[in-house]
Write a protein that holds these residues in place. Structure first.
Motif, PDB file in Angstrom:
ATOM      1  N   SER A   1       2.915  26.778  42.084  1.00 19.93           N
ATOM      2  CA  SER A   1       1.598  26.272  42.211  1.00 19.93           C
ATOM      3  C   SER A   1       1.432  24.475  42.292  1.00 19.93           C
ATOM      4  O   SER A   1      -0.313  24.677  42.868  1.00 19.93           O
ATOM      5  CB  SER A   1       0.980  26.971  40.816  1.00 19.93           C
ATOM      6  OG  SER A   1       1.031  28.234  40.883  1.00 19.93           O
ATOM      7  N   VAL A   2       2.224  24.005  41.854  1.00 21.27           N
ATOM      8  CA  VAL A   2       2.101  22.620  41.844  1.00 21.27           C
ATOM      9  C   VAL A   2       1.869  22.029  42.615  1.00 21.27           C
ATOM     10  O   VAL A   2       1.428  21.181  43.539  1.00 21.27           O
ATOM     11  CB  VAL A   2       3.418  22.006  40.948  1.00 21.27           C
ATOM     12  CG1 VAL A   2       3.590  20.382  41.127  1.00 21.27           C
ATOM     13  CG2 VAL A   2       3.293  22.417  39.242  1.00 21.27           C
TER      14      VAL A   2
ATOM     15  N   SER B   1      -1.045  22.499  45.055  1.00 25.21           N
ATOM     16  CA  SER B   1      -1.790  21.976  43.954  1.00 25.21           C
ATOM     17  C   SER B   1      -2.376  20.850  45.126  1.00 25.21           C
ATOM     18  O   SER B   1      -2.790  19.571  45.692  1.00 25.21           O
ATOM     19  CB  SER B   1      -1.670  21.637  42.709  1.00 25.21           C
ATOM     20  OG  SER B   1      -1.930  23.384  42.431  1.00 25.21           O
TER      21      SER B   1
ATOM     22  N   LEU C   1      -4.069  18.915  47.585  1.00 27.46           N
ATOM     23  CA  LEU C   1      -5.383  17.229  46.961  1.00 27.46           C
ATOM     24  C   LEU C   1      -4.761  16.484  48.501  1.00 27.46           C
ATOM     25  O   LEU C   1      -5.814  15.416  48.875  1.00 27.46           O
ATOM     26  CB  LEU C   1      -4.537  16.817  45.600  1.00 27.46           C
ATOM     27  CG  LEU C   1      -4.871  17.514  44.440  1.00 27.46           C
ATOM     28  CD1 LEU C   1      -4.104  17.334  43.232  1.00 27.46           C
ATOM     29  CD2 LEU C   1      -6.327  17.097  44.275  1.00 27.46           C
TER      30      LEU C   1
ATOM     31  N   GLY D   1      -5.767  14.278  40.264  1.00 27.31           N
ATOM     32  CA  GLY D   1      -4.568  15.141  39.917  1.00 27.31           C
ATOM     33  C   GLY D   1      -5.261  15.980  38.368  1.00 27.31           C
ATOM     34  O   GLY D   1      -5.040  17.148  38.285  1.00 27.31           O
TER      35      GLY D   1
ATOM     36  N   PHE E   1      -8.392  17.892  38.855  1.00 29.20           N
ATOM     37  CA  PHE E   1      -8.205  19.280  38.930  1.00 29.20           C
ATOM     38  C   PHE E   1      -7.581  20.223  38.383  1.00 29.20           C
ATOM     39  O   PHE E   1      -7.801  21.684  38.511  1.00 29.20           O
ATOM     40  CB  PHE E   1      -6.867  18.854  40.435  1.00 29.20           C
ATOM     41  CG  PHE E   1      -6.430  20.137  41.261  1.00 29.20           C
ATOM     42  CD1 PHE E   1      -7.311  20.108  42.144  1.00 29.20           C
ATOM     43  CD2 PHE E   1      -5.521  20.513  40.776  1.00 29.20           C
ATOM     44  CE1 PHE E   1      -6.896  21.526  42.727  1.00 29.20           C
ATOM     45  CE2 PHE E   1      -4.905  21.779  41.636  1.00 29.20           C
ATOM     46  CZ  PHE E   1      -5.473  21.731  42.343  1.00 29.20           C
ATOM     47  N   ALA E   2      -6.214  19.732  37.463  1.00 27.00           N
ATOM     48  CA  ALA E   2      -6.543  19.819  36.344  1.00 27.00           C
ATOM     49  C   ALA E   2      -6.508  20.346  35.614  1.00 27.00           C
ATOM     50  O   ALA E   2      -6.532  21.018  34.152  1.00 27.00           O
ATOM     51  CB  ALA E   2      -4.396  19.592  35.483  1.00 27.00           C
TER      52      ALA E   2
ATOM     53  N   VAL F   1      -8.650  26.459  37.444  1.00 31.01           N
ATOM     54  CA  VAL F   1      -6.760  25.856  38.406  1.00 31.01           C
ATOM     55  C   VAL F   1      -5.641  26.210  36.907  1.00 31.01           C
ATOM     56  O   VAL F   1      -4.714  26.389  37.038  1.00 31.01           O
ATOM     57  CB  VAL F   1      -7.315  24.485  38.548  1.00 31.01           C
ATOM     58  CG1 VAL F   1      -5.284  23.429  38.755  1.00 31.01           C
ATOM     59  CG2 VAL F   1      -8.104  23.811  39.806  1.00 31.01           C
TER      60      VAL F   1
ATOM     61  N   THR G   1      -5.446  29.613  36.041  1.00 28.75           N
ATOM     62  CA  THR G   1      -4.260  30.010  37.517  1.00 28.75           C
ATOM     63  C   THR G   1      -2.797  29.834  37.142  1.00 28.75           C
ATOM     64  O   THR G   1      -2.134  30.897  36.631  1.00 28.75           O
ATOM     65  CB  THR G   1      -4.480  29.365  38.557  1.00 28.75           C
ATOM     66  OG1 THR G   1      -5.547  30.060  39.481  1.00 28.75           O
ATOM     67  CG2 THR G   1      -3.375  29.738  39.586  1.00 28.75           C
TER      68      THR G   1
ATOM     69  N   LEU H   1      -4.236  29.391  44.257  1.00 33.60           N
ATOM     70  CA  LEU H   1      -3.386  28.581  44.795  1.00 33.60           C
ATOM     71  C   LEU H   1      -2.616  28.030  46.040  1.00 33.60           C
ATOM     72  O   LEU H   1      -2.981  27.610  46.477  1.00 33.60           O
ATOM     73  CB  LEU H   1      -3.261  27.160  43.519  1.00 33.60           C
ATOM     74  CG  LEU H   1      -3.983  26.714  42.035  1.00 33.60           C
ATOM     75  CD1 LEU H   1      -3.311  25.990  41.210  1.00 33.60           C
ATOM     76  CD2 LEU H   1      -5.174  25.901  43.339  1.00 33.60           C
TER      77      LEU H   1
ATOM     78  N   VAL I   1     -10.573  28.657  42.133  1.00 30.29           N
ATOM     79  CA  VAL I   1      -9.702  28.367  42.721  1.00 30.29           C
ATOM     80  C   VAL I   1     -10.276  27.844  44.730  1.00 30.29           C
ATOM     81  O   VAL I   1     -10.395  26.602  45.243  1.00 30.29           O
ATOM     82  CB  VAL I   1      -8.747  28.116  42.981  1.00 30.29           C
ATOM     83  CG1 VAL I   1      -7.890  27.692  41.518  1.00 30.29           C
ATOM     84  CG2 VAL I   1      -7.818  29.659  43.549  1.00 30.29           C
TER      85      VAL I   1
END
Length: 419
Positions: free
Chosen positions: A92-93, A96, A100, A123, A126-127, A132, A135, A143, A306
């Motif tokens: 997921s990171v 993401s 971005l 970021g 977003f977090a 998000v 998720t 994501l 998302v």
């Protein structure tokens, strides 16, 4: 942006404040969904269990995705539970970061902001976005699916459209909601890409059927149509049109109302998406399709939203390009609402006019973006493709060649679509 000296301090404070908020304020979901995935494939591989018979211990919830999703998750059967959680977070990171880069990166370049600092701010914002953080907390796949679909958008944007469709096909085979993007490819004249997406989804679904014919038969004939498997349609987390109708109560005539609402939304989506592509704004077409998919899906839990992020970024992009304070204020207000968990105020009682307005807040935002996402003029478009070369004139943009073109040049030149 703040000055060069203060940026590291400001960035550090933002990261710490965001981390403290995420650890202390939102509900922690205990990686529940990745637990369902992990238990399902473990029971399937190690105990000969059936995919759609498995229930998470102490609950009535089981695996709800198509069989190919279980095939993709098979490596979970080879690792420990902590490793499965770590892999879920890591994937997921990565997704993401890609989103971005694709969605926010062009805005940062055009505005001339300090790149690393702007990405830190983006970021953090977003977090904090509720879908998000849910998720990540649930261990969901949302994501990853958005990244797969927008990888195809990236290919179309950068003149490599001949390779597009695979990401949409894989996403559609893992979860059915992204299949609307195949419809988007069709209505905008990308028959080749639509065929690629369809063939990809069919091929990997056939692979899953070969590995476990019984699971495929169960899913396509029974589990797919059993909405009780995923929970109550009237539950406040269901921020789709079906959720709105279900919360009106059993006497609302919902069985007839929901299909009508879906048809109206699909008509609006098709009109706006085609208009966006005719104007050369394929990015907006993808964003509008994501909004429509959330609305027409029978179940759109809050963490599924998302898919709203691309449209929200474009709203902010338009506000910045126009230097429109009212639009910037609206964007900020929408962001705060989408971070607020406000719909949960009606978790226990979603009846009455107040609940109709409040419990469906995210639906109204999604619908509002679908109806009124501001169009972008051709010389104001933005995107990840290379900058237009000197001396190129604006070509007529056919529906099948809509581009994600640069906005960093204040001329009437744009990148020529690649046939």
């Amino acid at each position: 942006m703040t000055g060069p000296v203060g940026r590291p301090v400001t960035a550090g404070c933002l990261v710490v404040a965001s981390a403290v908020f995420l650890v202390t304020v939102p509900l922690f979901r205990g990686f529940f969904d990745v637990g369902v995935y992990y238990g399902t494939v473990g029971d399937w591989v190690h105990h000969g269990g059936r995919i759609y018979d498995y229930l998470s211990p102490g609950t009535t919830y089981g695996f709800t995705y198509p069989p190919f999703a279980a095939v993709v998750m098979l490596p979970m059967a080879l690792v420990s539970w902590p490793a499965a959680v770590a892999v879920s977070i890591a994937l997921s990171v990565v997704a993401s970061a890609l989103l971005l880069h694709w969605l926010v990166g062009p805005v940062i370049r055009r505005e001339g902001w300090c790149r690393w600092f702007a990405f830190v701010v983006a970021g953090c914002l977003f977090a904090l976005f509720e879908p998000v953080r849910d998720t990540f907390s649930f261990g969901q796949v949302n994501l990853l699916l958005v990244a797969l679909v927008f990888a195809d958008a990236r290919l179309l944007a950068t003149g490599r459209g001949r390779y597009a469709g695979i990401g949409i096909g894989l996403a559609s085979a893992i979860k059915l909601t992204p299949a609307l993007f195949i419809g988007y490819l069709l209505i905008t004249g990308r028959r080749r890409q639509a065929a690629t997406a369809t063939a990809t989804a069919a091929a990997v679904s056939l692979l899953a059927a070969l590995l476990d014919p019984g699971a495929s038969r169960t899913f396509w004939t029974e589990a797919l149509w059993d909405t009780d498997r995923v929970g109550s349609l009237s539950y406040v987390s269901n921020q789709s049109l079906q959720g709105v109708v279900a919360r009106l109560g059993p006497d609302s005539g919902g069985h007839a109302l929901w299909p009508v609402c879906v048809l109206v939304v699909l008509a609006v989506w098709a009109y706006r998406a085609r208009a966006a592509v005719r104007g050369g704004d394929d990015a907006a077409g993808f964003a509008l399709t994501a909004l429509a998919a959330c609305l027409v899906s029978p179940v759109t839990w809050v963490h599924h939203l998302v898919w709203v992020i691309p449209a929200f970024v474009m709203l902010g992009d338009t506000a910045l390009r126009r230097r429109h304070r009212g639009l910037l204020a609206l964007c900020a207000a929408v962001y705060v609402i989408l971070c607020s968990s406000v719909v949960w105020l009606w978790r226990w009682d979603s009846t009455g006019l107040g609940a109709f307005l409040g419990a469906n807040t995210y639906v109204w935002i999604t619908l509002g973006l679908l109806l009124a996402l501001p169009p972008r003029t051709r010389d104001g478009l933005d995107g990840p493709g290379p900058a237009p070369g000197p001396g190129r004139s604006v070509p007529a943009v056919r529906p099948d060649l809509g581009k994600w073109s640069h906005a960093g040049h204040r001329t009437h030149r744009t990148r020529r679509p690649t046939p």
